[in-house]
Motif scaffolding. Structure first.
Motif, PDB file in Angstrom:
ATOM      1  N   GLN A 120       2.156   4.872   0.903  1.00 21.06           N
ATOM      2  CA  GLN A 120       2.146   5.697   2.110  1.00 21.06           C
ATOM      3  C   GLN A 120       2.362   7.153   1.712  1.00 21.06           C
TER       4      GLN A 120
ATOM      5  N   GLU B 107       0.842  -1.187   0.000  1.00 20.83           N
ATOM      6  CA  GLU B 107       0.000   0.000   0.000  1.00 20.83           C
ATOM      7  C   GLU B 107       0.885   1.248   0.000  1.00 20.83           C
TER       8      GLU B 107
ATOM      9  N   ILE C 263       2.496   0.475  -7.262  1.00 16.57           N
ATOM     10  CA  ILE C 263       3.377   0.615  -6.100  1.00 16.57           C
ATOM     11  C   ILE C 263       4.841   0.550  -6.537  1.00 16.57           C
TER      12      ILE C 263
ATOM     13  N   PHE D  45      -4.193   2.557  -6.223  1.00 16.88           N
ATOM     14  CA  PHE D  45      -3.041   2.718  -5.333  1.00 16.88           C
ATOM     15  C   PHE D  45      -2.647   1.438  -4.606  1.00 16.88           C
ATOM     16  N   THR D  46      -3.446   0.385  -4.700  1.00 11.98           N
ATOM     17  CA  THR D  46      -3.099  -0.904  -4.089  1.00 11.98           C
ATOM     18  C   THR D  46      -2.501  -1.874  -5.104  1.00 11.98           C
ATOM     19  N   ASP D  47      -2.476  -1.494  -6.363  1.00 10.10           N
ATOM     20  CA  ASP D  47      -1.946  -2.351  -7.423  1.00 10.10           C
ATOM     21  C   ASP D  47      -0.420  -2.446  -7.312  1.00 10.10           C
ATOM     22  N   GLN D  48       0.109  -3.654  -7.350  1.00 11.04           N
ATOM     23  CA  GLN D  48       1.549  -3.844  -7.158  1.00 11.04           C
ATOM     24  C   GLN D  48       2.378  -3.141  -8.226  1.00 11.04           C
TER      25      GLN D  48
ATOM     26  N   GLU E  89      -7.906   4.913  -4.336  1.00  9.20           N
ATOM     27  CA  GLU E  89      -7.252   4.293  -3.183  1.00  9.20           C
ATOM     28  C   GLU E  89      -7.464   2.782  -3.164  1.00  9.20           C
ATOM     29  N   ARG E  90      -8.674   2.341  -3.451  1.00  6.50           N
ATOM     30  CA  ARG E  90      -9.017   0.926  -3.380  1.00  6.50           C
ATOM     31  C   ARG E  90      -8.434   0.128  -4.557  1.00  6.50           C
TER      32      ARG E  90
END
Length: 129
Positions: free
Chosen positions: A3, A1, A53, A47-50, A43-44
């Motif tokens: 930051q 996730e 990231i 931004f959580t996709d590897q 966000e869901r």
């Protein structure tokens, strides 16, 4: 996730961008609000996709929570000509704003990662030369 470090004012932004620039890092500034449905989707889903990231791993991540829509929030949005979230701004590692790469609205992860590569990678390559 991912930051994010929170900022509130244009002055906060300038300090954060200058600090990132001294480290040779690009900056992504995300405008977010609790009432913004597309922000929550970013966000869901994005931004959580590897891949996203990984793409942003050497980037300073800032977030302006404009939920309150107070004077400081309005001044920060006005600084970029933004009417509301979601909106994302980019700065190169040299501290220069990259206005042509602004993201407005929801972007799915694959499309967003490709956009970030275009927004940040060219200036990182130039900064390393």
């Amino acid at each position: 996730e991912l930051q994010f470090a929170r900022i509130k004012t244009v002055a906060d932004l300038k300090v954060a961008v200058a600090s990132a620039s001294r480290e040779g890092k690009a900056v992504m500034l995300d405008f977010y609000a609790d009432w913004c449905v597309s922000c929550k989707e970013m966000e869901r889903d994005t931004f959580t996709d590897q891949n996203v990231i990984n793409t942003l791993e050497d980037t300073v991540l800032l977030q302006a929570d404009v939920t309150a829509n107070d004077d400081a929030d309005k001044a920060l949005m006005e600084h970029f000509g933004i009417y509301g979230p979601p909106s994302i701004e980019f700065y190169g590692p040299d501290g220069s704003h990259r206005p042509g790469y602004q993201v407005v609205g929801y972007k799915p992860a694959e499309e967003f990662a490709a956009h970030v590569n275009r927004a940040i990678a060219p200036s990182q390559t130039q900064a390393r030369r």
